[in-house]
Scaffold this active site. Sequence first.
Site, mmCIF file in Angstrom:
data_model
loop_
_atom_site.group_PDB
_atom_site.id
_atom_site.type_symbol
_atom_site.label_atom_id
_atom_site.label_comp_id
_atom_site.label_asym_id
_atom_site.label_seq_id
_atom_site.Cartn_x
_atom_site.Cartn_y
_atom_site.Cartn_z
ATOM 1 N N HIS A 221 -2.754 -3.791 -7.701
ATOM 2 C CA HIS A 221 -2.262 -4.553 -8.859
ATOM 3 C C HIS A 221 -2.734 -6.012 -8.818
ATOM 4 C CE1 HIS A 221 0.477 -1.462 -10.472
ATOM 5 N NE2 HIS A 221 0.695 -1.137 -9.207
ATOM 6 N N ASP A 274 2.712 -1.383 -3.650
ATOM 7 C CA ASP A 274 2.795 -0.053 -4.255
ATOM 8 C C ASP A 274 1.465 0.374 -4.865
ATOM 9 O OD1 ASP A 274 3.242 -2.193 -6.129
ATOM 10 O OD2 ASP A 274 3.696 -0.672 -7.637
ATOM 11 N N GLU A 275 1.351 1.667 -5.107
ATOM 12 C CA GLU A 275 0.263 2.278 -5.878
ATOM 13 C C GLU A 275 -1.115 1.777 -5.427
ATOM 14 O OE1 GLU A 275 2.366 3.421 -10.065
ATOM 15 O OE2 GLU A 275 1.720 1.334 -9.880
ATOM 16 N N VAL A 276 -1.369 1.892 -4.130
ATOM 17 C CA VAL A 276 -2.641 1.424 -3.554
ATOM 18 C C VAL A 276 -3.584 2.615 -3.381
ATOM 19 C CG1 VAL A 276 -3.736 0.330 -1.565
ATOM 20 C CG2 VAL A 276 -1.524 -0.513 -2.411
#
Length: 481
Positions: A221, A274-276
Site C-alpha cells: 500500500h 497487510d496485503e503484501v
Amino acid sequence: MYSDASGIFKDGFFRFLEILKGDHVFQTNISSFNSSLIIKGIHVVIVSPSDELQHGVDESYKLSVPMLGDPSYAYIEAKTVYGALHALETFSQVCYFNHSSRVIEIRQAPWIIFDEPRFSYRGLLIDTSRHFLPVPVIKKVIDSMTFAKLNVLHWHIVDEESFPLEIPSYPKLWNGAYSSSERYSMAQAAEIVRQVIIMHLFGYAQRRGIHVLAEIDAPGHAKSWGIGYPSLWPSINCTQPLDVSNDFTFKVIDGILSDISKIFKYRFVHLGGDEVNTSCWTSTPHVSNWLKEQGLNGDEAYRYFVLKAQEIALSYGYKIVNWEETFVNFGSKLSRETVIHHWLRGGVVQQAVAAGFQCIVSNQESWYLDNVGTTWKTFYANEPLFNIRKPQQKALVMGGEVCMWGERVDGSDIEQTIWPRAAAAAERLWTPYDKVAKDTTEVTERLAHFRCLLNQRGVAAAPLTGWGRAAPMEPGSCYKQ
C-alpha cells in the site's frame, strides 16, 4: 485536585452550553417557575490534577441531578477531566428544550448515573489517502465522536493512492498527494492531534478526550511514496511493496516516525503490514539478487521488513499496531509490544490473545462502514470477546474500531456513512456486557433518538431504515426513520 490550567474543562463546559442553547429562543423571565425546580448550576469535582491523555486514562464519572432543591445543583464527580467531559455529554443528552415553556427541562429526574467504559479502545478509522478530507471535515468527525463517547481516531493517513502528509525529513514524500491543495502540513496535523506549538495549546482531538492513532502502512500500500523518491520502488514497473533491499527505504521510515513522533503522542503507532504480495521482489533482478545474498525467500523478506520497521518504531518509544496478516504469517516472531488489529479471518483474535498479544477488533463483515449493505443491527450484534473464555485473554482485547475506508466517501458523504451505524458499535464498546441488549429491537427507539440528536447538532446522520447512508424512504418524523 484539578486546576484546569489548560482550560480543557472550561472549553468543554462552553461546548456543553452551546449544545444546550442551540438556536432556541429562551424564556428569560423565570420568576413564575418554582425555584426548587430550577438547576442553579453544576458542582464539579475532578480528582486527578493531570490532564495527560494516554491509553487507559480513567474515563469514569458520576452524574447526579436532583428532583428538588433550594438551591438545586447538579453534581459531577470524576477521576479525570476526560471522565468529566463524558459526564457533560451525558447531561446534555438528558436535557430537552420545551417549545411551549421555552426552557430546558431535565426529564425523569432525579438522575444518579455511575458510568464507565467496558473497553479502553473505542475507535473510528478515517482514510485520507483514497479521498482527501479537509481539516474542517476531520474536526467535525472528531466532534461527532464525542457524542457517542468514541475515544480513538485512527488516521489512515497514506496509502498507495496518495501521500498527503508533510514529512520535513523527506519533503518530497508529499509529492505523492493528489494535488498541492490536498495536503496536510505538520502544523495542521499538530492542530488536529495535539497542540499548536506556537500557541502552546492542546490540540483539537486531545481537548475532547480523543486519541489520534497515526497509520503509516508499509511495505505494501505504498506506491505513492515513490512519486517523490522513485528509488523506494523496486522498479518503475513494479512499484510495491517498498524495496526491501534498499537501506534508503528504512531511512525514510525512520525519518517519518521521527517527524510524526513530535506530533502524535499516543502510545501506539500503526505500521499496517497487510496485503503484501512479494512477487515484485522476487521478479525484480536487483532485489532478487539481494534476497539470494541474504538467504531469504519472499515471505522471509516480508518478515524482515516488518520486524525492522517495528524496531524503528520501538526506538521512538511507540508500541506497535499491525494488521492481522503479520501475526498470521510470523506469530511469536513479532515484537511482544505488537497489538494485532483483526479485520479479515475468523479465529485470529482468539489465537492472538492465546499467544499473549493484545488485540483490536474490526472484523470487516460487521464493522466496516464502507460496506453500506451492513445494517446497524449487525454493527450492534458484533461482540469483541466472541468465543474468548479465559479472563486473562479477555483482558488482552483492548476494544474495537469501526472503519470508514475512503474509496467511496469524501467530505460530501462521510457523516451519513459513519452515522448512526457507528453509534451502534459505540454502545457495544461502552456498555457492560450484561447490560447490552440481546435483542436489537430494544435498541431501535433510542438509536433513532440519538440519530435525530445528531441531526439537531448539525451531523448528517442517515436514517436507521435501509442500508448505510440511505436517504429517507418517505415523509415522516425523524424518530420513525
